[in-house]
Design a protein around this motif. Sequence first.
Motif, PDB file in Angstrom:
ATOM      1  N   LYS A 150       0.535  -1.685   0.240  1.00  0.00           N
ATOM      2  CA  LYS A 150       0.153  -0.525  -0.169  1.00  0.00           C
ATOM      3  C   LYS A 150       0.868   1.073   0.223  1.00  0.00           C
ATOM      4  CE  LYS A 150      -3.719   2.629   2.461  1.00  0.00           C
ATOM      5  NZ  LYS A 150      -4.951   2.305   3.713  1.00  0.00           N
ATOM      6  N   ASN A 154       1.549   3.811  -3.573  1.00  0.00           N
ATOM      7  CA  ASN A 154       1.630   5.628  -3.075  1.00  0.00           C
ATOM      8  C   ASN A 154       2.494   6.334  -3.710  1.00  0.00           C
ATOM      9  OD1 ASN A 154      -1.672   5.010  -2.055  1.00  0.00           O
ATOM     10  ND2 ASN A 154      -0.779   5.464   0.005  1.00  0.00           N
ATOM     11  N   ASP A 158      -0.078   5.421  -8.036  1.00  0.00           N
ATOM     12  CA  ASP A 158      -0.637   4.207  -8.679  1.00  0.00           C
ATOM     13  C   ASP A 158      -0.733   2.812  -9.201  1.00  0.00           C
ATOM     14  OD1 ASP A 158      -2.504   4.702  -5.997  1.00  0.00           O
ATOM     15  OD2 ASP A 158      -3.237   6.106  -6.679  1.00  0.00           O
ATOM     16  N   THR A 160       0.617   0.134 -10.645  1.00  0.00           N
ATOM     17  CA  THR A 160       0.545  -1.296  -9.731  1.00  0.00           C
ATOM     18  C   THR A 160       1.127  -2.366 -10.864  1.00  0.00           C
ATOM     19  OG1 THR A 160      -0.692  -2.158 -10.653  1.00  0.00           O
ATOM     20  CG2 THR A 160      -1.524  -1.193  -9.086  1.00  0.00           C
TER      21      THR A 160
END
Length: 161
Positions: A150, A154, A158, A160
């Motif tokens: 997480k 950030n 964002d 991934t």
Amino acid sequence: MVIVNKVIMRPTFFPYPVFMTWFQMIIQLICVAQQMFAFMPPIEFDIETAKKVLPVTIFYTSMIICNNVCLHYVEVSFYQVARSLTIVFTIGLTYMITRKQTSQYCMIACGVVVLGYIISSVTEIRFSAAGIIFGLLSSLFVSLYGISVKSVINELNDNTW
């Protein structure tokens, strides 16, 4: 995958959980390097991104190793109980790292989970101190992995992949 790993790690068949983990990770690396999965973007390497992602990698590797070693020492049923402590570690570590408070109901639920873990540990037929320790470490690393993912996502805006 858990049941397959347990079947493979029978003492009479292949009792080497760390080697098995290493082999599985090599296969994963080969699949990614060969771009066997169409949904994955092309591989790119940036040293700054690698530095940011390093804790996630360490926690993921530790999580998988501890999972397999725990599974080597205990039955699948107790392995699942040991993994139930992940929520307890996640709530505790989230509070320690971010100072985010948790509701009283969540704390009561965590108490029930810990009580269930203690009862399961005491009544485990194939009791193994090593299995319990690696089960606790597994839950700890699963929690750290989730929290670090997480945080890193950030930092990477964002992204991934």
